[in-house]
Design an enzyme around this catalytic site. Structure first.
Site, PDB file in Angstrom:
ATOM      1  N   HIS A  68      22.393  10.818  30.440  1.00  0.00           N
ATOM      2  CA  HIS A  68      21.593   9.931  29.533  1.00  0.00           C
ATOM      3  C   HIS A  68      21.426  11.528  28.530  1.00  0.00           C
ATOM      4  O   HIS A  68      21.041  10.487  27.315  1.00  0.00           O
ATOM      5  CB  HIS A  68      19.851   9.098  29.830  1.00  0.00           C
ATOM      6  CG  HIS A  68      18.775  10.024  29.837  1.00  0.00           C
ATOM      7  ND1 HIS A  68      18.723  10.965  31.009  1.00  0.00           N
ATOM      8  CD2 HIS A  68      18.479  10.809  28.864  1.00  0.00           C
ATOM      9  CE1 HIS A  68      17.194  11.473  30.655  1.00  0.00           C
ATOM     10  NE2 HIS A  68      17.034  11.705  29.597  1.00  0.00           N
TER      11      HIS A  68
HETATM   12  C1  UD1 Z   1      14.247   9.423  24.983  1.00  0.00           C
HETATM   13  C2  UD1 Z   1      14.207  10.996  24.646  1.00  0.00           C
HETATM   14  C3  UD1 Z   1      14.637  11.634  26.293  1.00  0.00           C
HETATM   15  C4  UD1 Z   1      13.494  11.160  27.188  1.00  0.00           C
HETATM   16  C5  UD1 Z   1      13.993   9.575  27.602  1.00  0.00           C
HETATM   17  C6  UD1 Z   1      13.969   9.455  28.874  1.00  0.00           C
HETATM   18  C7  UD1 Z   1      13.774  11.473  22.763  1.00  0.00           C
HETATM   19  C8  UD1 Z   1      14.365  11.885  21.421  1.00  0.00           C
HETATM   20  N1  UD1 Z   1      14.651  11.501  23.915  1.00  0.00           N
HETATM   21  O1  UD1 Z   1      16.018   9.308  25.307  1.00  0.00           O
HETATM   22  O2  UD1 Z   1      13.734  13.372  26.321  1.00  0.00           O
HETATM   23  O3  UD1 Z   1      14.484  12.520  28.503  1.00  0.00           O
HETATM   24  O4  UD1 Z   1      13.385   9.579  26.357  1.00  0.00           O
HETATM   25  O5  UD1 Z   1      14.494   8.199  29.355  1.00  0.00           O
HETATM   26  O6  UD1 Z   1      12.799  10.804  22.058  1.00  0.00           O
HETATM   27  N2  UD1 Z   1      18.224   1.757  24.219  1.00  0.00           N
HETATM   28  C9  UD1 Z   1      17.736   0.314  24.604  1.00  0.00           C
HETATM   29  N3  UD1 Z   1      16.976   0.048  25.335  1.00  0.00           N
HETATM   30  C10 UD1 Z   1      15.732   0.849  25.489  1.00  0.00           C
HETATM   31  C11 UD1 Z   1      15.553   2.017  24.665  1.00  0.00           C
HETATM   32  C12 UD1 Z   1      16.596   2.902  24.544  1.00  0.00           C
HETATM   33  O7  UD1 Z   1      18.966  -0.358  24.807  1.00  0.00           O
HETATM   34  O8  UD1 Z   1      14.330   0.121  25.726  1.00  0.00           O
HETATM   35  C13 UD1 Z   1      19.205   1.972  23.803  1.00  0.00           C
HETATM   36  C14 UD1 Z   1      19.411   1.905  22.346  1.00  0.00           C
HETATM   37  O9  UD1 Z   1      20.785   2.575  22.265  1.00  0.00           O
HETATM   38  C15 UD1 Z   1      18.856   3.576  22.031  1.00  0.00           C
HETATM   39  C16 UD1 Z   1      19.612   4.283  22.944  1.00  0.00           C
HETATM   40  O10 UD1 Z   1      19.072   3.177  24.405  1.00  0.00           O
HETATM   41  O11 UD1 Z   1      19.088   3.686  20.961  1.00  0.00           O
HETATM   42  C17 UD1 Z   1      18.903   5.999  23.250  1.00  0.00           C
HETATM   43  O12 UD1 Z   1      17.258   5.320  23.219  1.00  0.00           O
HETATM   44  P1  UD1 Z   1      15.745   6.892  22.929  1.00  0.00           P
HETATM   45  O13 UD1 Z   1      14.703   5.975  22.846  1.00  0.00           O
HETATM   46  O14 UD1 Z   1      15.843   7.333  21.591  1.00  0.00           O
HETATM   47  O15 UD1 Z   1      16.206   7.763  23.665  1.00  0.00           O
HETATM   48  P2  UD1 Z   1      16.124   8.267  24.996  1.00  0.00           P
HETATM   49  O16 UD1 Z   1      17.767   8.635  25.598  1.00  0.00           O
HETATM   50  O17 UD1 Z   1      16.233   7.188  25.781  1.00  0.00           O
END
Ligand code: UD1
Length: 361
Positions: A211
């Site tokens: 991820h």
């Molecule tokens: C975040 C953390 C990472 C951690 C991870 C745990 C940051 C910069 N990164 O990454 O350090 O290891 O969480 O899982 O804070 N999305 C969904 N549903 C959700 C959440 C996210 O669809 O409930 C999708 C969205 O398209 C979003 C992408 O995932 O743009 C990334 O989500 P985001 O919360 O920005 O970061 P993570 O990749 O989850």
């Protein structure tokens, strides 16, 4: 250890691994009479990434969900800051703000607490990849700089913090994820059998997660990783993160890769414990694999936890297919260490003790 006055802490969580860490620390705070207000930033909002953890790990419902959702780093961090500041100014007073790890939620909470002059405790302080391209590295370094309690999981973290001139704030306590793994791995055994999560037999599959932005946002890296999986003789079970799912559109997924929905924490512990190897770019999963005695191939060039590479229990293989396949076939060549904990005292006990001592003193 006795609380001499009513301490009130505000904990900010927002992403999956932070819920797990809170599940280990929150009951301990309660046990010692420390009042905790739990705030959810809403960074993770899908039920499979958020609610399922609260239900399964019996974490008290957050007082408020700031519902920031997904967006750019600046907008997500900024939105959390605005809403968290508003919340803590309208409630409290708070003696301490607690933040975990290295997400945008962590940094936003740290900046708000420090600007509101509320002492800040950072759990998992001092972890460094020394790779400034990772958003998490920036979040960690800035959070540590404004924290009054730096709860370091390892000696390496302590050394990193000392190099940055933060020696006065360090508490080497071990890793709260160790507590969580200890606490919940027994529950996992009684929870769901392996066969109801995936149809594989123990030791007859690999477990993978991918991820990190460096892998998901780089098509070549992601394809290389899947190509490596395709060379393996066993199935690869891959609980998919939404970010990775979106990135799969342009990727050829080999037949032996079994993409499944995100799993709960207890399901994850079961999947790890029974896997032949773990293949991951997650920080938390690397550590859980180690504590559950399963060798791990890290799908990154570096790790914040170099200790787990001792005796080849974990190997950093990056995204090169040959390095990944070579690493998978290599067995550990010696015993494990006490990485992330002391034999005599649990990390959560040491954290609560340090908070109460400083606050009472
Ligand atoms: C975040 C953390 C990472 C951690 C991870 C745990 C940051 C910069 N990164 O990454 O350090 O290891 O969480 O899982 O804070 N999305 C969904 N549903 C959700 C959440 C996210 O669809 O409930 C999708 C969205 O398209 C979003 C992408 O995932 O743009 C990334 O989500 P985001 O919360 O920005 O970061 P993570 O990749 O989850």
């Amino acid at each position: 250890m006795i609380a001499t006055r009513n301490m009130h802490v505000c904990t900010l969580v927002g992403a999956r691994p932070q819920f797990v860490k809170a599940a280990a620390l929150s009951p301990k705070l309660k046990e010692f009479g420390i009042k905790e207000t739990l705030v959810h930033s809403g960074q993770h909002y899908d039920s499979t990434l958020s609610q399922v953890f609260f239900d399964e790990l019996a974490i008290p419902a957050p007082q408020i969900n700031l519902e920031v959702g997904s967006s750019s780093h600046a907008k997500q961090t900024g939105d959390i800051m605005v809403r968290f500041e508003q919340y803590i100014n309208g409630t409290g007073p708070y003696d301490i703000v607690i933040v975990y790890g290295d997400t945008n939620t962590t940094l936003a909470g740290a900046l708000v607490a420090s600007k509101c002059n509320i002492p800040l405790a950072h759990i998992e302080a001092g972890m460094r990849s020394h790779n400034w391209n990772m958003p998490e590295e920036i979040n960690r370094i800035l959070t540590d700089r404004v924290s009054q309690w730096l709860f370091a999981p390892t000696e390496t973290a302590v050394e990193n913090l000392k190099r940055e001139g933060l020696q006065d704030y360090i508490h080497l306590v071990g890793d709260v994820m160790f507590d969580a793994t200890q606490l919940f791995s027994q529950h996992a055994k009684d929870h769901k059998p392996l066969k109801s999560i995936t149809h594989y037999e123990p030791n007859k599959y690999y477990l993978a997660t991918v991820h990190r932005a460096s892998n998901t946002d780089n098509r070549e890296n992601l394809q290389n990783i899947f190509d490596a999986f395709g060379q393996l003789s066993l199935p690869v079970s891959l609980p998919i993160h939404p970010r990775t799912e979106s990135a799969l559109t342009n990727i050829k997924v080999p037949k032996n890769v079994d993409i499944i929905d995100p799993v709960s924490y207890l399901e994850m512990l079961t999947l790890i414990s029974n896997a032949k190897r773990i293949l991951t770019d997650s920080g938390g999963l690397q550590k859980e694999a180690y504590w559950l005695g399963i060798p791990c191939v890290i799908l990154r060039e570096e790790t914040e936890y170099p200790e787990i590479c001792h005796n080849s229990w974990s190997i950093c293989a990056g995204s090169n297919p040959k390095s990944i396949v070579d690493a998978i076939t290599k067995d550990p060549n010696g015993p494990q260490t006490n990485f992330g904990h002391r034999p005599d005292e649990s990390p959560v006990d040491m954290i609560v003790s340090a908070l109460m001592t400083s606050s009472n003193g």
